[in-house]
Scaffold this motif. Structure first.
Motif, PDB file in Angstrom:
ATOM      1  N   ALA A 172      -3.408 -12.789 -11.234  1.00  0.00           N
ATOM      2  CA  ALA A 172      -4.247 -13.209 -12.355  1.00  0.00           C
ATOM      3  C   ALA A 172      -3.588 -14.357 -13.108  1.00  0.00           C
ATOM      4  O   ALA A 172      -4.234 -15.364 -13.431  1.00  0.00           O
ATOM      5  CB  ALA A 172      -4.507 -12.024 -13.291  1.00  0.00           C
ATOM      6  N   GLU A 193      -1.372  -7.620  -8.959  1.00  0.00           N
ATOM      7  CA  GLU A 193      -2.621  -8.080  -9.536  1.00  0.00           C
ATOM      8  C   GLU A 193      -2.385  -8.936 -10.778  1.00  0.00           C
ATOM      9  O   GLU A 193      -3.087  -9.924 -11.009  1.00  0.00           O
ATOM     10  CB  GLU A 193      -3.508  -6.870  -9.860  1.00  0.00           C
ATOM     11  N   GLN A 235      -8.531  -9.377 -16.341  1.00  0.00           N
ATOM     12  CA  GLN A 235      -7.406  -8.567 -15.876  1.00  0.00           C
ATOM     13  C   GLN A 235      -6.235  -8.683 -16.845  1.00  0.00           C
ATOM     14  O   GLN A 235      -5.598  -7.691 -17.215  1.00  0.00           O
ATOM     15  CB  GLN A 235      -6.988  -9.037 -14.477  1.00  0.00           C
TER      16      GLN A 235
END
Length: 371
Positions: free
Chosen positions: A137, A133, A212
């Motif tokens: 991002a 993730e 994030q």
């Protein structure tokens, strides 16, 4: 002068001349960076000039460390290679940012395989997913930087070409010696007329990626969130209203010049000159914003009218004396207050404090008049 720490989102650089006027009112702007060093090769970054003059501070949540070189190489591959690999990776990464559900697991594994070049994954599945993730991002934000820079660069070249065509027609009509007053706002307007702004969907994906990254770092507390993306601001305002059963409090609108210089060196000179000549009015506005951040009830402070409305006329007078609207244009700057919800909470981080504060949002509409 009291310090007002402003955190800019969802951008990770200040490379457009349309962003430079923000420093006139926000002398300390904080930026999140995708990586701890320049990931765009030999291309200089305007942000560096603002950092060197103490107008800007940068922060890198969760530095890449040993993966920095690999990530930089990947970003430059995407930027420089025009083959299917680069285009497919870009498209895949952008489309995958809408959510991280189990249904998108296959896409995520495909992305992480491309990003990490089939290197060894973390044995812990949760750590592997988190790493995925974060890489997604970072990549979305890096691609956003590339697209923004290329879009403005192409628009600038088209504007130069159009200006050359106009000059040629004037010469053919025998009007080549007519003197025209320098007007940077007209030049900026011509550039923007050739630009295709990012879609709302892509801007929201970039904002989700930015959040994030923000949640991974110990970012210094900020007093105000600052953006030039109306799409991201609307998303934050709508989310707040849904989650708190009430709208954010509109606290007034001021204006900034649409442009203050063609290059960062010109802009920095103008910023310092304007701040020196208008210290008092800047101090008063900053103090009002800091008060709105800590007051018990922002709704009461805005009950008889937007709290910043009393500064509108003196601020416009100061602007006109230094940046006449006919030459430098104007862009609206709208302020909002989030009662009892501090900035970190607005960004999905619960930072417990002994004293409740109110979040502040400033929205500079770089392209006013659009729907």
């Amino acid at each position: 002068m009291n310090s007002l720490n402003s955190l800019y989102f969802p951008g990770t650089t200040l490379s457009s001349i349309g962003q430079y006027p923000l420093f006139l009112l926000f002398p300390t702007i904080h930026l999140l960076q995708v990586a701890e060093h320049n990931i765009h090769g030999n291309r200089g970054q305007a942000t560096d000039s603002f950092v060197e003059t103490d107008l800007c501070q940068t922060h890198t949540p969760s530095p890449l460390g040993n993966d920095l070189e690999r990530f930089t190489r990947l970003v430059n591959d995407i930027k420089n290679r025009k083959d299917d690999y680069a285009s497919q990776l870009t498209t895949l990464t952008l489309s995958a940012m809408s959510n991280y559900s189990q249904k998108s697991g296959d896409s995520q594994q495909e992305i992480i395989s491309s990003l990490l070049r089939n290197s060894q994954f973390f044995p812990d599945k949760q750590k592997e997913q988190k790493n995925l993730e974060l890489w997604q991002a970072r990549l979305v934000l890096a691609i956003g930087e590339i697209l923004d820079h290329e879009e403005e660069d192409i628009a600038r070249q088209l504007a130069i070409l159009k200006d050359s065509e106009i000059e040629l027609f004037r010469e053919l009509r025998g009007e080549g010696d007519i003197f025209e007053k320098d007007n940077p706002f007209e030049e900026l307007s011509l550039i923007r007329s050739n630009m295709n702004p990012p879609t709302t969907d892509n801007m929201i994906k970039r904002f989700l990626s930015w959040k994030q990254l923000y949640r991974e770092g110990d970012i210094p507390a900020c007093d105000l969130l600052l953006t030039t993306s109306k799409d991201c601001a609307d998303h934050m305002l709508e989310s707040f209203e849904t989650e708190n059963n009430g709208a954010a409090i509109y606290s007034g609108q001021l204006f900034l010049p649409a442009v203050i210089g063609r290059h960062e060196t010109d802009a920095i000179r103008q910023i310092h000159s304007y701040q020196e000549q208008n210290r008092e009015i800047i101090k008063e506005i900053v103090e009002k914003l800091l008060y709105l951040k800590t007051c018990n009830d922002p709704a009461v402070e805005n009950s008889s009218g937007p709290a910043l409305s009393s500064f509108k006329k003196p601020w416009e007078k100061a602007l006109e004396s230094h940046f006449p609207e006919s030459t430098f244009g104007r862009m609206p700057l709208s302020f909002y207050c989030f009662s009892d919800v501090p900035c970190p909470t607005l960004l999905g981080v619960d930072k417990h404090s002994n004293r409740a504060t109110n979040g502040l949002l400033a929205v500079a509409d770089i392209i006013p008049g659009r729907p």
